[in-house]
Design a protein around this motif. Structure first.
Motif, mmCIF file in Angstrom:
data_model
loop_
_atom_site.group_PDB
_atom_site.id
_atom_site.type_symbol
_atom_site.label_atom_id
_atom_site.label_comp_id
_atom_site.label_asym_id
_atom_site.label_seq_id
_atom_site.Cartn_x
_atom_site.Cartn_y
_atom_site.Cartn_z
ATOM 1 N N ALA A 30 0.795 -1.223 0.000
ATOM 2 C CA ALA A 30 0.000 0.000 0.000
ATOM 3 C C ALA A 30 0.829 1.276 0.000
ATOM 4 C CB ALA A 30 -0.957 0.005 1.199
ATOM 5 N N ALA A 31 2.123 1.194 0.226
ATOM 6 C CA ALA A 31 2.945 2.402 0.277
ATOM 7 C C ALA A 31 3.408 2.867 -1.100
ATOM 8 C CB ALA A 31 4.163 2.176 1.170
ATOM 9 N N GLY A 32 3.106 2.099 -2.146
ATOM 10 C CA GLY A 32 3.486 2.499 -3.498
ATOM 11 C C GLY A 32 2.542 3.529 -4.080
ATOM 12 N N HIS A 33 2.807 3.931 -5.324
ATOM 13 C CA HIS A 33 2.012 4.988 -5.953
ATOM 14 C C HIS A 33 0.536 4.611 -6.060
ATOM 15 C CE1 HIS A 33 5.642 7.190 -6.868
ATOM 16 N NE2 HIS A 33 6.142 6.166 -7.545
ATOM 17 N N VAL A 34 0.248 3.429 -6.626
ATOM 18 C CA VAL A 34 -1.153 3.009 -6.762
ATOM 19 C C VAL A 34 -1.742 2.686 -5.396
ATOM 20 C CG1 VAL A 34 -2.697 1.285 -7.765
ATOM 21 C CG2 VAL A 34 -0.770 2.141 -9.096
ATOM 22 N N GLY A 35 -0.964 2.041 -4.536
ATOM 23 C CA GLY A 35 -1.459 1.656 -3.223
ATOM 24 C C GLY A 35 -1.962 2.837 -2.412
ATOM 25 N N ARG A 36 -1.194 3.910 -2.387
ATOM 26 C CA ARG A 36 -1.594 5.078 -1.609
ATOM 27 C C ARG A 36 -2.881 5.701 -2.155
ATOM 28 N NH1 ARG A 36 1.943 7.520 1.977
ATOM 29 N NH2 ARG A 36 3.897 6.375 2.270
ATOM 30 N N LYS A 37 -3.033 5.688 -3.468
ATOM 31 C CA LYS A 37 -4.268 6.231 -4.051
ATOM 32 C C LYS A 37 -5.455 5.340 -3.704
ATOM 33 C CE LYS A 37 -1.641 9.275 -6.151
ATOM 34 N NZ LYS A 37 -0.303 8.710 -5.941
ATOM 35 N N LEU A 38 -5.236 4.020 -3.734
ATOM 36 C CA LEU A 38 -6.309 3.100 -3.376
ATOM 37 C C LEU A 38 -6.761 3.311 -1.931
ATOM 38 C CD1 LEU A 38 -4.977 -0.153 -5.066
ATOM 39 C CD2 LEU A 38 -7.199 0.908 -5.534
ATOM 40 N N VAL A 39 -5.815 3.489 -1.029
ATOM 41 C CA VAL A 39 -6.151 3.683 0.378
ATOM 42 C C VAL A 39 -7.029 4.923 0.549
ATOM 43 C CG1 VAL A 39 -5.209 4.228 2.658
ATOM 44 C CG2 VAL A 39 -4.114 2.479 1.231
ATOM 45 N N GLN A 40 -6.612 6.029 -0.046
ATOM 46 C CA GLN A 40 -7.355 7.274 0.114
ATOM 47 C C GLN A 40 -8.762 7.190 -0.492
ATOM 48 O OE1 GLN A 40 -4.763 10.931 -0.643
ATOM 49 N NE2 GLN A 40 -3.388 9.274 -1.256
ATOM 50 N N LEU A 41 -8.829 6.692 -1.710
ATOM 51 C CA LEU A 41 -10.113 6.654 -2.402
ATOM 52 C C LEU A 41 -11.071 5.656 -1.759
ATOM 53 C CD1 LEU A 41 -8.685 6.845 -6.014
ATOM 54 C CD2 LEU A 41 -10.141 8.571 -4.938
ATOM 55 N N ALA A 58 -11.639 11.065 -14.248
ATOM 56 C CA ALA A 58 -11.104 12.427 -14.242
ATOM 57 C C ALA A 58 -11.953 13.349 -13.366
ATOM 58 C CB ALA A 58 -11.033 12.974 -15.664
ATOM 59 N N GLN A 59 -13.261 13.176 -13.378
ATOM 60 C CA GLN A 59 -14.129 13.980 -12.514
ATOM 61 C C GLN A 59 -13.800 13.726 -11.048
ATOM 62 O OE1 GLN A 59 -18.176 13.049 -13.588
ATOM 63 N NE2 GLN A 59 -18.048 14.053 -15.574
ATOM 64 N N THR A 60 -13.648 12.447 -10.708
ATOM 65 C CA THR A 60 -13.297 12.100 -9.326
ATOM 66 C C THR A 60 -11.934 12.679 -8.950
ATOM 67 O OG1 THR A 60 -14.580 10.049 -9.396
ATOM 68 C CG2 THR A 60 -12.827 10.181 -7.748
ATOM 69 N N LEU A 61 -10.968 12.533 -9.845
ATOM 70 C CA LEU A 61 -9.617 13.003 -9.548
ATOM 71 C C LEU A 61 -9.586 14.516 -9.379
ATOM 72 C CD1 LEU A 61 -7.273 10.831 -11.766
ATOM 73 C CD2 LEU A 61 -8.331 10.328 -9.579
ATOM 74 N N ASN A 62 -10.259 15.246 -10.250
ATOM 75 C CA ASN A 62 -10.236 16.698 -10.124
ATOM 76 C C ASN A 62 -10.888 17.161 -8.822
ATOM 77 O OD1 ASN A 62 -8.713 17.542 -12.267
ATOM 78 N ND2 ASN A 62 -10.424 18.014 -13.606
ATOM 79 N N HIS A 63 -11.916 16.441 -8.383
ATOM 80 C CA HIS A 63 -12.506 16.761 -7.086
ATOM 81 C C HIS A 63 -11.493 16.525 -5.971
ATOM 82 C CE1 HIS A 63 -15.316 17.030 -3.751
ATOM 83 N NE2 HIS A 63 -14.864 15.859 -3.334
ATOM 84 N N GLU A 64 -10.820 15.393 -6.022
ATOM 85 C CA GLU A 64 -9.823 15.070 -5.006
ATOM 86 C C GLU A 64 -8.650 16.057 -5.064
ATOM 87 O OE1 GLU A 64 -9.811 12.575 -2.635
ATOM 88 O OE2 GLU A 64 -11.852 12.045 -3.179
ATOM 89 N N PHE A 65 -8.177 16.336 -6.261
ATOM 90 C CA PHE A 65 -7.055 17.264 -6.408
ATOM 91 C C PHE A 65 -7.405 18.638 -5.841
ATOM 92 C CE2 PHE A 65 -5.683 14.854 -10.496
ATOM 93 C CZ PHE A 65 -5.019 13.915 -9.738
ATOM 94 N N SER A 66 -8.630 19.091 -6.099
ATOM 95 C CA SER A 66 -9.034 20.412 -5.621
ATOM 96 C C SER A 66 -9.066 20.480 -4.104
ATOM 97 C CB SER A 66 -10.408 20.786 -6.191
ATOM 98 O OG SER A 66 -11.430 19.958 -5.648
ATOM 99 N N GLN A 67 -9.161 19.309 -3.445
ATOM 100 C CA GLN A 67 -9.127 19.231 -1.984
ATOM 101 C C GLN A 67 -7.714 18.995 -1.458
ATOM 102 O OE1 GLN A 67 -12.136 19.776 -0.328
ATOM 103 N NE2 GLN A 67 -12.783 20.156 -2.445
ATOM 104 N N GLY A 68 -6.749 18.977 -2.371
ATOM 105 C CA GLY A 68 -5.363 18.760 -1.975
ATOM 106 C C GLY A 68 -5.015 17.314 -1.712
ATOM 107 N N ARG A 69 -5.832 16.392 -2.200
ATOM 108 C CA ARG A 69 -5.618 14.978 -1.960
ATOM 109 C C ARG A 69 -5.018 14.301 -3.203
ATOM 110 N NH1 ARG A 69 -7.931 12.524 2.140
ATOM 111 N NH2 ARG A 69 -8.667 10.712 0.988
ATOM 112 N N LEU A 70 -4.406 13.125 -2.984
ATOM 113 C CA LEU A 70 -3.803 12.296 -4.036
ATOM 114 C C LEU A 70 -2.546 12.918 -4.636
ATOM 115 C CD1 LEU A 70 -7.008 11.163 -5.990
ATOM 116 C CD2 LEU A 70 -5.932 10.040 -4.035
ATOM 117 N N LEU A 71 -2.000 13.935 -4.007
ATOM 118 C CA LEU A 71 -0.883 14.682 -4.578
ATOM 119 C C LEU A 71 0.394 14.530 -3.767
ATOM 120 C CD1 LEU A 71 -2.882 17.951 -5.371
ATOM 121 C CD2 LEU A 71 -2.145 16.225 -7.033
ATOM 122 N N GLU A 72 0.498 13.426 -3.033
ATOM 123 C CA GLU A 72 1.602 13.279 -2.085
ATOM 124 C C GLU A 72 2.849 12.639 -2.684
ATOM 125 O OE1 GLU A 72 -0.214 9.439 -2.460
ATOM 126 O OE2 GLU A 72 -1.144 11.393 -2.101
#
Length: 334
Positions: free
Chosen positions: A153-164, A278-292
């Motif tokens: 879960a600490a990889g790129h996809v893993g971290r996104k899966l955890v958050q979403l 893309a709609q989901t991602l832009n919502h998350e990005f606008s909240q400062g999420r998934l950008l770590e």
């Protein structure tokens, strides 16, 4: 224009940096001046020829880009000159890639960058984040209240899966090194386990009815182990392969418990799936999420080295390329 391209599939040495003609802008295209592109493992598969897809040579590599609109086709009214936009589905299926000064992108594959979001962090995130989004929403059809195990879960996809998954109301279980427990808990893991230990025995005792969804992002967990942990009617999503490219499992136990194995690569996602993601991602990005993601930024001339690194090392940083070295923020340099 300067572009990074290949004349035939093969090793990283096939990658060239040179002049190509400006792209033709069709009526439903958006022409962008590329600011940055991400380098993904799948780019190495396409360049090497192991992922079979339609290519036209010279073929510009790369699928994910962020840039500024400088021209729109006659049928485009959603975007205007000066808009900062991103795309994540170029460079395969007959479409030229985006590791070039300019790229013509079909308008259906273009999305605006949310206000105040760092474009380099965004382009670094979109491949893994879109993969995670489509996995959860379409492949697994995950629902609130379900349990999900994210291995590696600490990889790129893993971290996104955890958050979403956490945002969707799932109970998220993770495996990683202990040093990643704190950050994964902050992202949404309810139960972190050390993959160096016998986590399967612990999980089997804690979840005797099984876990609804399991995703191994590493390819290092035996398929039979995951099937043993899976609940009846549950699904194991396969998004990578073990080093041997072989799995074995007990077939009778598998089908008599009505369990499922699903394979997925984002290159086969439909346009509709990509647009909804893309709609989901832009919502998350606008909240400062998934950008770590931590970034390693270099110029287009570094492309062959980047492909070699992805093939031979386990980089924690996400490689991002910009057209010239003059455009690199020193805070992000390799």
């Amino acid at each position: 224009m300067q572009a990074v391209f290949i004349q035939q599939t093969g090793g990283p040495t096939e990658i060239q940096l040179g002049e190509l003609a400006m792209p033709y802008v069709a009526s439903h295209d958006v022409l962008i001046k590329v600011k940055a592109v991400a380098v993904n493992h799948v780019d190495t598969f396409i360049r090497g020829g192991s992922f079979k897809t339609q290519l036209t040579f010279p073929f510009i590599i790369g699928r994910d880009a962020v840039g500024t609109v400088i021209e729109t086709g006659s049928a485009v009214d959603q975007f205007k000159k000066g808009d900062l936009v991103w795309t994540n589905s170029m460079g395969y299926a007959g479409r030229q890639g985006v590791t070039s000064e300019y790229a013509a992108v079909p308008v259906a594959r273009v999305y605006k960058v949310p206000t105040a979001v760092d474009p380099l962090k965004l382009v670094a995130a979109v491949h893994s984040a879109a993969t995670a989004t489509i996995l959860l929403a379409d492949v697994l059809q995950a629902r609130t209240g379900a349990t999900i195990l994210v291995e590696g879960a600490a990889g790129h996809v893993g971290r996104k899966l955890v958050q979403l998954a956490h945002d969707m109301g799932l109970t998220v279980i993770t495996t990683s090194s202990q040093c990643d427990f704190a950050s994964l808990t902050e992202l949404g893991s309810a139960a972190p386990y050390d993959y160096h230990e016998d986590f399967a025995a612990e999980l089997a005792a804690k979840y005797p009815q099984g876990i609804d969804h399991i995703i191994d992002t590493s390819g290092q967990v035996a398929l039979q182990t995951n099937l043993d942990l899976l609940a009846q009617h549950g699904t194991v999503a396969v998004i990578t392969a073990p080093a041997t490219d072989q799995f074995s499992f007990q077939v009778r136990d598998f089908y008599t418990t009505d369990k499922n194995i699903r394979g997925f690569v984002i290159s086969h996602a439909t346009l509709s799936q990509l647009q909804h993601a893309a709609q989901t991602l832009n919502h998350e990005f606008s909240q400062g999420r998934l950008l770590e993601d931590k970034l390693a930024v270099n110029a287009f001339a570094y492309a062959a080295t980047a492909h070699q690194l992805l093939a031979t090392t386990s980089m924690k940083e996400k490689i991002v390329l910009v057209p010239t070295a003059d455009e690199i923020d020193p805070d992000f340099m390799v």
